[in-house]
Motif scaffolding. Sequence first.
Motif, PDB file in Angstrom:
ATOM      1  N   VAL A  19      82.261  -9.040   6.339  1.00 39.97           N
ATOM      2  CA  VAL A  19      83.204  -8.204   5.600  1.00 39.97           C
ATOM      3  C   VAL A  19      84.601  -8.808   5.711  1.00 39.97           C
ATOM      4  O   VAL A  19      85.075  -9.100   6.813  1.00 39.97           O
ATOM      5  CB  VAL A  19      83.204  -6.755   6.151  1.00 39.97           C
ATOM      6  CG1 VAL A  19      84.261  -5.918   5.449  1.00 39.97           C
ATOM      7  CG2 VAL A  19      81.822  -6.125   6.003  1.00 39.97           C
ATOM      8  N   ARG A  20      85.236  -8.982   4.578  1.00 39.49           N
ATOM      9  CA  ARG A  20      86.623  -9.458   4.545  1.00 39.49           C
ATOM     10  C   ARG A  20      87.568  -8.266   4.556  1.00 39.49           C
ATOM     11  O   ARG A  20      87.261  -7.195   4.012  1.00 39.49           O
ATOM     12  CB  ARG A  20      86.864 -10.302   3.300  1.00 39.49           C
ATOM     13  CG  ARG A  20      86.032 -11.583   3.291  1.00 39.49           C
ATOM     14  CD  ARG A  20      86.326 -12.427   2.090  1.00 39.49           C
ATOM     15  NE  ARG A  20      86.279 -11.622   0.880  1.00 39.49           N
ATOM     16  CZ  ARG A  20      85.798 -12.021  -0.281  1.00 39.49           C
ATOM     17  NH1 ARG A  20      85.323 -13.223  -0.406  1.00 39.49           N
ATOM     18  NH2 ARG A  20      85.800 -11.238  -1.319  1.00 39.49           N
ATOM     19  N   GLU A  23      88.291  -6.323   1.366  1.00 43.25           N
ATOM     20  CA  GLU A  23      87.214  -5.515   0.782  1.00 43.25           C
ATOM     21  C   GLU A  23      87.246  -4.077   1.292  1.00 43.25           C
ATOM     22  O   GLU A  23      86.384  -3.276   0.936  1.00 43.25           O
ATOM     23  CB  GLU A  23      85.855  -6.138   1.117  1.00 43.25           C
ATOM     24  CG  GLU A  23      85.682  -7.513   0.513  1.00 43.25           C
ATOM     25  CD  GLU A  23      84.472  -8.272   1.049  1.00 43.25           C
ATOM     26  OE1 GLU A  23      84.042  -9.209   0.367  1.00 43.25           O
ATOM     27  OE2 GLU A  23      83.974  -7.940   2.147  1.00 43.25           O
ATOM     28  N   CYS A  24      88.244  -3.763   2.122  1.00 41.34           N
ATOM     29  CA  CYS A  24      88.291  -2.459   2.787  1.00 41.34           C
ATOM     30  C   CYS A  24      89.486  -1.629   2.316  1.00 41.34           C
ATOM     31  O   CYS A  24      90.521  -2.168   1.914  1.00 41.34           O
ATOM     32  CB  CYS A  24      88.369  -2.652   4.306  1.00 41.34           C
ATOM     33  SG  CYS A  24      86.935  -3.522   4.969  1.00 41.34           S
ATOM     34  N   VAL A  30      84.759  -0.438   4.112  1.00 44.84           N
ATOM     35  CA  VAL A  30      84.479  -1.152   2.867  1.00 44.84           C
ATOM     36  C   VAL A  30      84.510  -0.174   1.687  1.00 44.84           C
ATOM     37  O   VAL A  30      83.924   0.909   1.735  1.00 44.84           O
ATOM     38  CB  VAL A  30      83.104  -1.859   2.939  1.00 44.84           C
ATOM     39  CG1 VAL A  30      82.713  -2.455   1.588  1.00 44.84           C
ATOM     40  CG2 VAL A  30      83.121  -2.946   4.005  1.00 44.84           C
ATOM     41  N   TYR A  31      85.226  -0.578   0.627  1.00 45.25           N
ATOM     42  CA  TYR A  31      85.263   0.212  -0.605  1.00 45.25           C
ATOM     43  C   TYR A  31      83.846   0.383  -1.139  1.00 45.25           C
ATOM     44  O   TYR A  31      83.051  -0.562  -1.124  1.00 45.25           O
ATOM     45  CB  TYR A  31      86.074  -0.503  -1.689  1.00 45.25           C
ATOM     46  CG  TYR A  31      87.565  -0.508  -1.498  1.00 45.25           C
ATOM     47  CD1 TYR A  31      88.309   0.659  -1.644  1.00 45.25           C
ATOM     48  CD2 TYR A  31      88.231  -1.699  -1.216  1.00 45.25           C
ATOM     49  CE1 TYR A  31      89.689   0.641  -1.495  1.00 45.25           C
ATOM     50  CE2 TYR A  31      89.613  -1.722  -1.067  1.00 45.25           C
ATOM     51  CZ  TYR A  31      90.340  -0.544  -1.205  1.00 45.25           C
ATOM     52  OH  TYR A  31      91.691  -0.569  -1.062  1.00 45.25           O
ATOM     53  N   THR A  34      82.654  -2.173  -3.666  1.00 44.51           N
ATOM     54  CA  THR A  34      82.410  -3.520  -3.142  1.00 44.51           C
ATOM     55  C   THR A  34      80.929  -3.752  -2.868  1.00 44.51           C
ATOM     56  O   THR A  34      80.438  -4.878  -2.980  1.00 44.51           O
ATOM     57  CB  THR A  34      83.249  -3.746  -1.863  1.00 44.51           C
ATOM     58  OG1 THR A  34      84.632  -3.593  -2.205  1.00 44.51           O
ATOM     59  CG2 THR A  34      83.020  -5.114  -1.278  1.00 44.51           C
ATOM     60  N   ASP A  37      79.257  -5.401  -5.668  1.00 44.60           N
ATOM     61  CA  ASP A  37      79.554  -6.836  -5.686  1.00 44.60           C
ATOM     62  C   ASP A  37      78.649  -7.591  -4.715  1.00 44.60           C
ATOM     63  O   ASP A  37      78.126  -8.660  -5.046  1.00 44.60           O
ATOM     64  CB  ASP A  37      81.011  -7.099  -5.311  1.00 44.60           C
ATOM     65  CG  ASP A  37      81.996  -6.614  -6.351  1.00 44.60           C
ATOM     66  OD1 ASP A  37      81.617  -6.467  -7.530  1.00 44.60           O
ATOM     67  OD2 ASP A  37      83.167  -6.373  -5.978  1.00 44.60           O
ATOM     68  N   TYR A  38      78.456  -7.031  -3.522  1.00 43.67           N
ATOM     69  CA  TYR A  38      77.558  -7.660  -2.547  1.00 43.67           C
ATOM     70  C   TYR A  38      76.160  -7.832  -3.150  1.00 43.67           C
ATOM     71  O   TYR A  38      75.567  -8.903  -3.082  1.00 43.67           O
ATOM     72  CB  TYR A  38      77.428  -6.819  -1.273  1.00 43.67           C
ATOM     73  CG  TYR A  38      78.646  -6.689  -0.395  1.00 43.67           C
ATOM     74  CD1 TYR A  38      79.713  -7.576  -0.451  1.00 43.67           C
ATOM     75  CD2 TYR A  38      78.713  -5.661   0.534  1.00 43.67           C
ATOM     76  CE1 TYR A  38      80.812  -7.441   0.389  1.00 43.67           C
ATOM     77  CE2 TYR A  38      79.810  -5.521   1.385  1.00 43.67           C
ATOM     78  CZ  TYR A  38      80.858  -6.410   1.300  1.00 43.67           C
ATOM     79  OH  TYR A  38      81.936  -6.260   2.138  1.00 43.67           O
TER      80      TYR A  38
END
Length: 162
Positions: A19-20, A23-24, A30-31, A34, A37-38
């Motif tokens: 997790v970047r 992305e939170c 995490v949103y 997102t 997207d994963y």
Amino acid sequence: MISTEYVVSEQPFVVRRQVRWGECDPAGVVYTATFSDYVISIAELFYGSLFGGTPQAVKHRHAFGTPTRALEFDFRRSLWPDDTFDVTVEVADVRTRTFTLLMTARKADGDIAFVARLTPICIQRGVRESIEMPDALRNALERYRAAFAQAPLPTLAGETTT
């Protein structure tokens, strides 16, 4: 440089993701958006693995596309910046025009973070009309599904389990 997403195993297909921070949300979780997207990114890596090449080139060569018909999530645990998780891909179902991929994300401690069900639909490229699944895709999905049933699952530490 640290990679935040890479393939750990092809049989079964497993992608490791970190997790970047971006992305939170401000609370550090995490949103929700997102996660889609994963899943789409992992699906594209999976298609590349199935065909031994880049997914869009293979789809172009066979004149089909795989837009999402349905996407469903079951969130079990929060993910935070720098969390590492592995996503294992299973082929849950293969139908006439669609198929379903089941993706299970596990954190380093083995707990499930989320489960996603992605159902793409096969379309004719350029026309955007549904078509019967091309034999090349159907055969690749069925071969993977048969092999997955016998493959041990890798863990975050790199060992395998049965």
